[in-house]
Design an enzyme around this catalytic site. Structure first.
Site, PDB file in Angstrom:
ATOM      1  N   CYS A   1       2.582   0.036   6.259  1.00 62.25           N
ATOM      2  CA  CYS A   1       1.545   1.231   6.112  1.00 62.25           C
ATOM      3  C   CYS A   1       0.313   0.407   6.506  1.00 62.25           C
ATOM      4  O   CYS A   1      -0.442  -0.644   6.092  1.00 62.25           O
ATOM      5  CB  CYS A   1       1.940   1.408   4.788  1.00 62.25           C
ATOM      6  SG  CYS A   1       0.678   3.057   3.944  1.00 62.25           S
TER       7      CYS A   1
ATOM      8  N   HIS B   1       7.494   8.979   4.931  1.00 62.48           N
ATOM      9  CA  HIS B   1       6.318   8.371   3.928  1.00 62.48           C
ATOM     10  C   HIS B   1       5.095   9.240   4.682  1.00 62.48           C
ATOM     11  O   HIS B   1       4.436   9.244   4.258  1.00 62.48           O
ATOM     12  CB  HIS B   1       6.992   7.226   5.789  1.00 62.48           C
ATOM     13  CG  HIS B   1       5.691   6.341   5.233  1.00 62.48           C
ATOM     14  ND1 HIS B   1       5.414   4.922   5.020  1.00 62.48           N
ATOM     15  CD2 HIS B   1       3.994   6.283   5.006  1.00 62.48           C
ATOM     16  CE1 HIS B   1       4.439   4.310   4.761  1.00 62.48           C
ATOM     17  NE2 HIS B   1       3.971   4.947   5.500  1.00 62.48           N
ATOM     18  N   GLU B   2       5.481   9.752   5.639  1.00 64.12           N
ATOM     19  CA  GLU B   2       3.761  10.454   6.426  1.00 64.12           C
ATOM     20  C   GLU B   2       4.017  11.680   5.209  1.00 64.12           C
ATOM     21  O   GLU B   2       2.483  11.387   4.452  1.00 64.12           O
ATOM     22  CB  GLU B   2       3.593  10.721   7.296  1.00 64.12           C
ATOM     23  CG  GLU B   2       3.965   9.465   7.968  1.00 64.12           C
ATOM     24  CD  GLU B   2       2.441   8.564   8.248  1.00 64.12           C
ATOM     25  OE1 GLU B   2       1.955   8.580   8.043  1.00 64.12           O
ATOM     26  OE2 GLU B   2       2.837   8.188   8.560  1.00 64.12           O
TER      27      GLU B   2
ATOM     28  N   HIS C   1       1.995  10.515   1.156  1.00 64.97           N
ATOM     29  CA  HIS C   1       0.791  10.007   1.889  1.00 64.97           C
ATOM     30  C   HIS C   1       0.324  11.337   1.223  1.00 64.97           C
ATOM     31  O   HIS C   1      -0.987  11.757   0.612  1.00 64.97           O
ATOM     32  CB  HIS C   1       0.463   9.515   3.206  1.00 64.97           C
ATOM     33  CG  HIS C   1       0.402   8.130   3.145  1.00 64.97           C
ATOM     34  ND1 HIS C   1      -0.175   7.508   2.646  1.00 64.97           N
ATOM     35  CD2 HIS C   1       1.408   7.449   4.074  1.00 64.97           C
ATOM     36  CE1 HIS C   1      -0.312   6.532   2.711  1.00 64.97           C
ATOM     37  NE2 HIS C   1       0.987   6.652   4.698  1.00 64.97           N
TER      38      HIS C   1
HETATM   39 NI    NI Z   1       1.343   4.964   5.304  1.00 67.77          NI
END
Ligand code: NI
Length: 169
Positions: free
Chosen positions: A92, A134-135, A138
């Protein structure tokens, strides 16, 4: 990692095709490209909005996988398809120099809109599904180390993958 802005729940975008939104996307693309990223979420540059971008022409980690199209995804909703989970290594841009083995849903549908408010609706798997999960994490204040189930599979990229260049997410 450690900046509280990465831990907040990001707010939905309400107005589309605005100068502000286009400028945010320029900033995000510049940041992602300059850091060799596969994706980026707005909170990673300190903006608490539900905006992510991602896209990969070719990923050395997945030589047989198809590329991920350049995508702007706003106000996303992810629906896991089936129970299948897969583990793979993630990095990341907000956790530089480290890698961890992260379980993710193998198959998902994701929906949302682009910067013009037009619908995005895709069913994906493998690396594409991983990047989106993953995004979108966030946007809910979740960094991938929080999802690692075996902390012995978390370490410095140089130690885990000596000499290799791997994309960040
Ligand atoms: Ni990330």
């Amino acid at each position: 990692m450690g900046d509280v802005r990465l831990l907040h729940i990001a707010k939905p975008v309400i107005h589309f095709d605005t100068q502000q939104l286009h400028e945010l996307l320029v900033d995000m693309r510049d940041t992602m490209q300059s850091l060799n990223g596969a994706g980026l979420a707005a909170p990673q540059i300190g903006v608490g909005l539900r905006v992510v971008i991602f896209g990969v022409q070719h990923n050395p980690r997945y030589p047989d996988a198809e590329g991920v199209p350049e995508t702007v995804l706003i106000n996303p909703v992810i629906t896991p398809l089936g129970e299948g989970m897969e583990e793979d290594w993630e990095g990341c841009l907000s956790v530089p120099g480290l890698r961890g083995l992260v379980p993710r849903h193998a198959h998902i549908r994701y929906q949302g809109v682009d910067e013009y408010g037009d619908p995005v609706d895709r069913t994906v798997s493998e690396f594409h599904a991983r990047v989106v999960q993953h995004e979108c994490d966030h946007l809910d204040g979740i960094l991938y180390p929080m999802r690692i189930s075996d902390m012995s599979k978390f370490g410095y990229t140089e130690e885990l993958f000596p000499g290799k260049e791997i994309l960040e997410e």
